[in-house]
Design an enzyme around this catalytic site. Structure first.
Site, mmCIF file in Angstrom:
data_model
loop_
_atom_site.group_PDB
_atom_site.id
_atom_site.type_symbol
_atom_site.label_atom_id
_atom_site.label_comp_id
_atom_site.label_asym_id
_atom_site.label_seq_id
_atom_site.Cartn_x
_atom_site.Cartn_y
_atom_site.Cartn_z
ATOM 1 N N TYR A 153 117.496 2.665 51.080
ATOM 2 C CA TYR A 153 118.162 3.447 50.442
ATOM 3 C C TYR A 153 119.151 4.361 51.234
ATOM 4 C CZ TYR A 153 119.427 7.884 47.470
ATOM 5 O OH TYR A 153 119.994 8.682 46.980
ATOM 6 N N GLU A 241 126.036 6.849 46.488
ATOM 7 C CA GLU A 241 124.796 6.438 46.585
ATOM 8 C C GLU A 241 124.499 4.666 46.600
ATOM 9 O OE1 GLU A 241 120.597 7.784 44.523
ATOM 10 O OE2 GLU A 241 122.146 7.036 43.230
#
Length: 432
Positions: A153, A241
């Site tokens: 991530y 993101e």
């Protein structure tokens, strides 16, 4: 050097989760639909990334089954992934009213892509985030399917606590990152970025190392991180993101899925991006409100809320709920108010058949309360308002505003404060 600043990073992520959860309606006091600003489809976000040198899957976009077949043939990929393009999440587990299950499909046969596209395009896809009847799919993305050997991530976002951008990463990607922040905070890494100097090479490399990339992949990941930051700056993003930010068995670092949030105040210099805004899934009343620089959110109660500022709007909705009422919507007037906006706001609020009362709650800082008052009285007369109206004004030119309302001869109920306004609005509905 980046370090596992679990507490700080966890706070950042939990704060983001809290804000998004509140807008999704996770709080029992107020059920909000998702608030939309600029929304881009997945293929639009991926094109932006590709245009800035970020590695994404090869893909084409199709708006017919025949185009999808041609796209699949042009890809010449070992495996193809077909994705319905809607803004709502949960596509993979969604159901089409054509009978097809799933808005994301893998296949090795271009002909299968064509058959699947026939059951997607023009049909409604229902997911846990769409309205009950679903959303019509107008386009599909035909992309090269890549195997992912490891998922991480990575995000860049504006953090008020740091007065600038921060990198947040975790070697545990492809899952709900907010959950990781709670259950395994030691796996969250945060690094502040000097907005004047940008990401330094050692920062990018350290983050790549923290994410678990090794050997040549570490430098490749660092290069992608720097390109993502360049994208972040150039498009005036508030958040980029990437989840998952992964590696393939062939030794390639790829941004498989991304969410980009934009600074709406930068619209004047990001006209091309804002022109891509997909409003097709918007409620018509939201689009109408946007024409007058008003921001509207539909709720499920019967007391309309007319406010200035999102924070005040949420407080108003909460206090109505605490006093036993239910907000029907809230309409954010913002700053730079004109009488015509107030009039249009009342038109929108009274057009909702669920509305049985209207609560106006204005705190006049940059907003002139007298302008609001003139707009209210004009709207009441010209629209022949039929529902109870409770008004609480405070701030700039409030005494003049109160004089205008008091001398109007209209059945307007004034309130001393927010608590008083909420009680009076709830009581006016209860009397019916």
């Amino acid at each position: 050097m980046a370090a596992p600043l679990a507490g700080q990073a966890g706070a950042v992520l939990r704060d983001l989760a809290l804000r998004s959860a509140r807008l999704r309606g996770s709080f029992p006091a107020v059920q909000l639909t998702s608030r939309r600003w600029l929304n881009l489809q997945e293929y639009q976000s991926k094109k932006l990334m590709a245009d800035h040198g970020v590695t994404v899957q090869r893909f084409f976009v199709a708006d017919s089954a025949n185009d999808a077949l041609e796209a699949a043939q042009r890809l010449k990929a070992k495996e193809i992934v077909l994705k319905a393009q809607i803004l709502a999440g949960g596509r993979g587990k969604g159901i089409f009213n054509s009978g097809l299950k799933g808005g994301v499909h893998l296949t090795k046969d271009p002909k299968t892509v064509e058959q699947l596209a026939k059951q997607m395009i023009g049909y409604n896809l229902s997911t846990k985030q769409t309205p009950k009847d679903g959303v019509t799919v107008k386009k599909v993305m035909v992309a090269e399917a890549l195997n992912i050997s490891r998922e991480t991530y990575f995000a860049i976002l504006m953090d008020r606590a740091c007065n600038g951008p921060v990198m947040v990463g975790s070697p545990q990607g492809g899952v709900d990152i907010e959950e990781v922040a709670v259950t395994s905070p030691e796996l969250i890494f945060k690094e502040e970025i000097d907005i004047f100097e940008g990401i330094k090479d050692h920062q990018a490399l350290q983050m790549a190392k923290n994410l678990g990339f090794k050997g040549p992949l570490q430098q490749q990941a660092a290069d992608q991180i720097k390109k993502l930051y360049s994208l972040f700056l150039k498009i005036d993003a508030t958040q980029v993101e990437v989840n998952p930010f992964g590696e393939t068995p062939e030794g390639q670092v790829v941004c498989f899925d991304a969410k980009i949030n934009f600074d709406d105040n930068a619209e004047f210099r990001q006209k091309e991006i804002f022109a891509m805004d997909d409003k097709s899934e918007n409620e018509p009343i939201e689009n109408e409100a946007a024409k007058y620089d008003l921001k509207y959110i539909g709720l499920d109660g019967n007391i309309a809320c007319f406010v200035n500022g999102a924070g005040l709007a949420m407080a108003t909705c909460d206090i109505i709920s605490l006093n036993g009422g239910k907000p029907a919507n809230f309409l954010d007037l913002g700053g730079g108010v004109k009488e015509a906006q107030v009039y249009q706001a009342f038109k929108l609020l009274t057009a909702d058949p669920k509305v049985e009362a209207i609560l106006v709650n204005i705190f006049g800082g940059i907003v002139n309360c007298a302008i609001i008052a003139n707009g209210i009285t004009k709207a009441c007369r010209e629209l022949e308002l039929k529902v109870p109206l409770v008004v609480r004004l405070e701030g700039t030119n409030v005494h003049e505003a109160q004089r205008i309302l008091n001398e109007s001869g209209l059945p307007i109920t004034s309130a001393n404060d927010l608590e008083d306004a909420a009680k009076k609005a709830v009581a006016s509905v209860a009397k019916k």
